[in-house]
Scaffold this active site. Sequence first.
Site, PDB file in Angstrom:
ATOM      1  N   ASP A  35       0.831  -1.208   0.000  1.00  0.00           N
ATOM      2  CA  ASP A  35       0.000   0.000   0.000  1.00  0.00           C
ATOM      3  C   ASP A  35       0.864   1.256   0.000  1.00  0.00           C
ATOM      4  OD1 ASP A  35      -2.249  -1.501   0.200  1.00  0.00           O
ATOM      5  OD2 ASP A  35      -2.648  -1.071   2.306  1.00  0.00           O
ATOM      6  N   LYS A  56      -4.102   2.219  -3.312  1.00  0.00           N
ATOM      7  CA  LYS A  56      -5.306   2.825  -3.884  1.00  0.00           C
ATOM      8  C   LYS A  56      -5.578   4.099  -3.120  1.00  0.00           C
ATOM      9  CE  LYS A  56      -7.478  -1.105  -3.333  1.00  0.00           C
ATOM     10  NZ  LYS A  56      -7.949  -0.986  -2.027  1.00  0.00           N
ATOM     11  N   MET A 169      -9.991   7.241   8.465  1.00  0.00           N
ATOM     12  CA  MET A 169     -10.243   7.954   7.197  1.00  0.00           C
ATOM     13  C   MET A 169     -11.284   9.050   7.373  1.00  0.00           C
ATOM     14  SD  MET A 169     -10.196   4.715   4.562  1.00  0.00           S
ATOM     15  CE  MET A 169     -10.893   3.525   5.690  1.00  0.00           C
TER      16      MET A 169
END
Length: 250
Positions: A35, A56, A169
């Site tokens: 990642d 991503k 997030m």
Amino acid sequence: MSAKVYLVGGGPGAVDLLTVRAVRLLAEAEIVFHDALVPQAILALAPRAEKVAVGKRSGRHSTAQHFINKRLADAAQQHRIVVRLKGGDPLLFGRAQEEIDYLRAHGIAVEVVPGVTAAFAASADLGVSLTQRGLARSVAFVTPRVGAGEADSTWVQTVLAADTAAIYMGAGEALAISQALIKGGKPAATPVAVIENASLGAAVARGTLAELPQLAAQLSGGPVLILLGEVLRNAVSAAQRAKARRRLAR
Ligand SMILES: C[S@@+](CC[C@H](N)C(=O)[O-])C[C@H]1O[C@@H](n2cnc3c(N)ncnc32)[C@H](O)[C@@H]1O
């Protein structure tokens, strides 16, 4: 060839928070898919491996995920030890299930190696227990983020029902989070800590749920975890007292 794909938790960032098993697998890996958040110092533990960045960013969803699944399956045809390295714990907000299901459906063996999730690194940095006798007996791990086409999330109800919440997030949506929780009935004075770069010399902003947007605005672009709940009350009041003392000294 009897290949295996290992979904390995890379932890919150500090190299010495990796598990011994993760370090061993990185040393043996022939290829590592990682990642965006995994630091260079951790990748350096896989000197023999080809490194493939498959981070991503939000907004790019199923196509990117399908592409990663396929690359992992292809790699398992060519290599014995394939490591899929994910930040924190691979099974928390890491889309691991899609990779596990795809690989198993293609007859490829998968093993998961847990890692230290951001919430545990953040609470360790603060020295605050997420559960506390008589005060907090439940902890919710939530994110307000939903992918395109996904059903609405119940994160607000989940946070309202839990004693302590770890919000992943969420920094970019601090105003919406604060408003939604206060509207749902969470007291505006609920203590909050916003932790950036947990385990890597974290920056911490402390205050109340009503102040969450200003707290999030003080940070500088690293990964951010929001913790909230009464367990943080002492940590928040101590920081506020220190701030008041500094103001008086000026
Ligand atoms: C896609 S999620 C992955 C979570 C990861 N699987 C885990 O268990 O920590 C990424 C989010 O985790 C949080 N995060 C990851 N590393 C962090 C760190 N070192 N400090 C603070 N938050 C972190 C942030 O909220 C970030 O946006």
